[in-house]
Enzyme design. Sequence first.
Site, PDB file in Angstrom:
ATOM      1  N   GLU A 185     -11.531  47.918 -51.702  1.00 17.07           N
ATOM      2  CA  GLU A 185     -12.766  47.912 -52.497  1.00 17.07           C
ATOM      3  C   GLU A 185     -13.901  48.533 -51.684  1.00 17.07           C
ATOM      4  O   GLU A 185     -13.918  48.447 -50.445  1.00 17.07           O
ATOM      5  CB  GLU A 185     -13.111  46.454 -52.838  1.00 17.07           C
ATOM      6  CG  GLU A 185     -14.407  46.302 -53.607  1.00 17.07           C
ATOM      7  CD  GLU A 185     -14.517  44.938 -54.291  1.00 17.07           C
ATOM      8  OE1 GLU A 185     -13.717  44.040 -53.994  1.00 17.07           O
ATOM      9  OE2 GLU A 185     -15.418  44.796 -55.149  1.00 17.07           O
ATOM     10  N   GLU A 226     -11.879  41.293 -63.425  1.00 19.12           N
ATOM     11  CA  GLU A 226     -12.416  39.937 -63.617  1.00 19.12           C
ATOM     12  C   GLU A 226     -13.452  39.951 -64.739  1.00 19.12           C
ATOM     13  O   GLU A 226     -14.619  39.556 -64.564  1.00 19.12           O
ATOM     14  CB  GLU A 226     -12.987  39.382 -62.300  1.00 19.12           C
ATOM     15  CG  GLU A 226     -11.888  39.236 -61.250  1.00 19.12           C
ATOM     16  CD  GLU A 226     -12.234  38.382 -60.033  1.00 19.12           C
ATOM     17  OE1 GLU A 226     -13.407  38.037 -59.851  1.00 19.12           O
ATOM     18  OE2 GLU A 226     -11.305  38.073 -59.266  1.00 19.12           O
ATOM     19  N   GLU A 253      -4.959  40.804 -56.981  1.00 23.67           N
ATOM     20  CA  GLU A 253      -5.742  40.241 -55.872  1.00 23.67           C
ATOM     21  C   GLU A 253      -5.083  38.929 -55.451  1.00 23.67           C
ATOM     22  O   GLU A 253      -4.966  38.009 -56.268  1.00 23.67           O
ATOM     23  CB  GLU A 253      -7.209  40.004 -56.265  1.00 23.67           C
ATOM     24  CG  GLU A 253      -7.981  41.292 -56.441  1.00 23.67           C
ATOM     25  CD  GLU A 253      -9.470  41.101 -56.717  1.00 23.67           C
ATOM     26  OE1 GLU A 253     -10.060  40.122 -56.235  1.00 23.67           O
ATOM     27  OE2 GLU A 253     -10.025  41.959 -57.431  1.00 23.67           O
TER      28      GLU A 253
HETATM   29  O1  AHR Z   1     -11.816  40.631 -53.116  1.00 21.73           O
HETATM   30  C1  AHR Z   1     -13.151  40.269 -53.213  1.00 21.73           C
HETATM   31  C2  AHR Z   1     -13.600  39.965 -54.636  1.00 21.73           C
HETATM   32  O2  AHR Z   1     -12.877  38.877 -55.124  1.00 21.73           O
HETATM   33  C3  AHR Z   1     -13.299  41.038 -55.657  1.00 21.73           C
HETATM   34  O3  AHR Z   1     -14.288  42.014 -55.669  1.00 21.73           O
HETATM   35  C4  AHR Z   1     -13.295  40.284 -56.941  1.00 21.73           C
HETATM   36  O4  AHR Z   1     -12.501  40.886 -57.924  1.00 21.73           O
HETATM   37  C5  AHR Z   1     -12.803  38.911 -56.541  1.00 21.73           C
HETATM   38  O5  AHR Z   1     -13.570  37.913 -57.073  1.00 21.73           O
END
Ligand code: AHR
Length: 551
Positions: free
Chosen positions: A57, A215, A350
């Site tokens: 990210e 999300e 994730e």
């Molecule tokens: O991985 C960190 C954050 O965690 C991501 O940006 C989000 O999708 C999740 O809540």
Amino acid sequence: MMRRRDFLRRSAGLAALSFAPKFSSLAFAQNVDARIEVVLDDVLGTIFPDIYGHFAENLSGVIYDGIWVGENSKIPHVNGIRKELVDEMAKIKPAVVRFPGGCFADSYDWRDGVGPVDKRPRRTNFWNGGEAAQAPDTHRYDPNRFGTNEFTHFCRLIGAQPYLAANVRSLPAEQFYQWIEYCNSPAGSTTLADERAAAGYKEPFNVKYWGVGNESWGCGGNFTPQEYAVEFRRFTTWVPEYGEKLNFIASGSNVDDWSWTRGFLEELAQKGKGMLRSVYGLALHHYAWNLSRGRTQDWNEGKGDAVKFEPVDWYELLREGDRMEHLIQGHWQVMSEQDPHHAIKLVVDEWGPWYRPGSEATPGDQLEQMPTLRDAVFSGMTLDIFNRHPEKVAMANCAQLINCLNSLYLAHENKFVVTPVGHVFAMYAAHQGGEGVRAEFSAPAIHYDRDGKAAAFWGLRGSASLHGKELVLTAVNPNVKDAVQAQVVTRGARVNSGKAVVLTAADIHARNTFEQKQAVVPQARDLEVKGQSPVFTFPPASVTRLQLSLG
Ligand code: AHR
């Protein structure tokens, strides 16, 4: 704790009940703690290499400093991309990388990150508010130096598929179509293909994985599942494909929010069951963060420390992570209500432990934490869970690749280190593309004190995959102090020879740092094959890979 002999007696009984041997000639070893029975003809499904996926990210030091060092940097690089990272990743067969977020994705305009470098705008990063005072400007204000071209180039260098997450919260669907057009339209066909060619990329990137938001129940727009289903339909209807099948990944549930899964699929199917065919995968996110042992549900209060912990915290983290198996089974069950033949798979894009701040290798790097042996064991356990459900899990992405949560690598300026988690990925790469086969682990449970109450955790678990005449078996011994000696019985073939690799350390807090890079590294161990099956001693707090050559 159960003694070795007591266990043997009990497991002999168990064997008679549930493991009636197909080959009566199989001799079971005496004086072992545990048994692993691999049923070679009970095939679970192909282990998609994408299960061994990653997540990068645009967050703090992940991209700038982690992956991107710049074309004018003195740090060894390939077109601006950290060379040591590229070289290390070649060893782990990285199948797929997700970018640019995470929460960042729903604030990102892909157009900012393409075109002439000196014309790219600087934008406030989604994560700006959480950055420490000493964080460099690139962490606060996105220079857009690393965009779609650089990311897909990185993927090409490491041999991975790109997985792009689109902005549903703050961009119209039109931008999504145009991003796909920029990436995938054939050379010379569209204005965006010409723009791509002008940047040096004549041939299309052929991106096949597209996340539709992230999300969406939270940072991605605070939608209800029904509202999100409407957005998903709008974003994915009649998108030109340019000869590349587009696999759309819908934003899925947070942990065990079954109502999101149910609500989204029900609403999608309101327009006809055919709508379900537009979903390749449904995302699932699960972080193991609450180490309070039931004392609180508060996000900040509940977190534990990454490097200072007691055995009870070790087990607590593993308990939290072990929920993954139940989450996969639970969402799969709910998905079957609308999709009984399971055309839609799960994409766990994730996963990992999430500790409180304080252990950063580079002070000030937001969400960066120091992986220890505990996180290696956690990661081995999680990858084994995915391997045990190959028909359900099509992709998984460890959060996150570098300088973040469960990182495989840590880097700062010219410093770089492979974490214990990175070594687990290297060990488990051997599973990729194999046929997952059933492996039954029978081992005594671990008993420990959890705030004055007796608690138990399983004693040995893992997964197995078949690659022609080779069986890959990985296993985790979560016991902080006791080894487990286990006999491996392969039903349907005999073991001719084998080799073993173990990741462990004398101290459960062991970790690799910029100064001490070899504290936790995989070590080859002897594996003796007696008769038809090997007996192996799994050290305490360890991750093991056995590669067995079958006759
Ligand atoms: O991985 C960190 C954050 O965690 C991501 O940006 C989000 O999708 C999740 O809540």
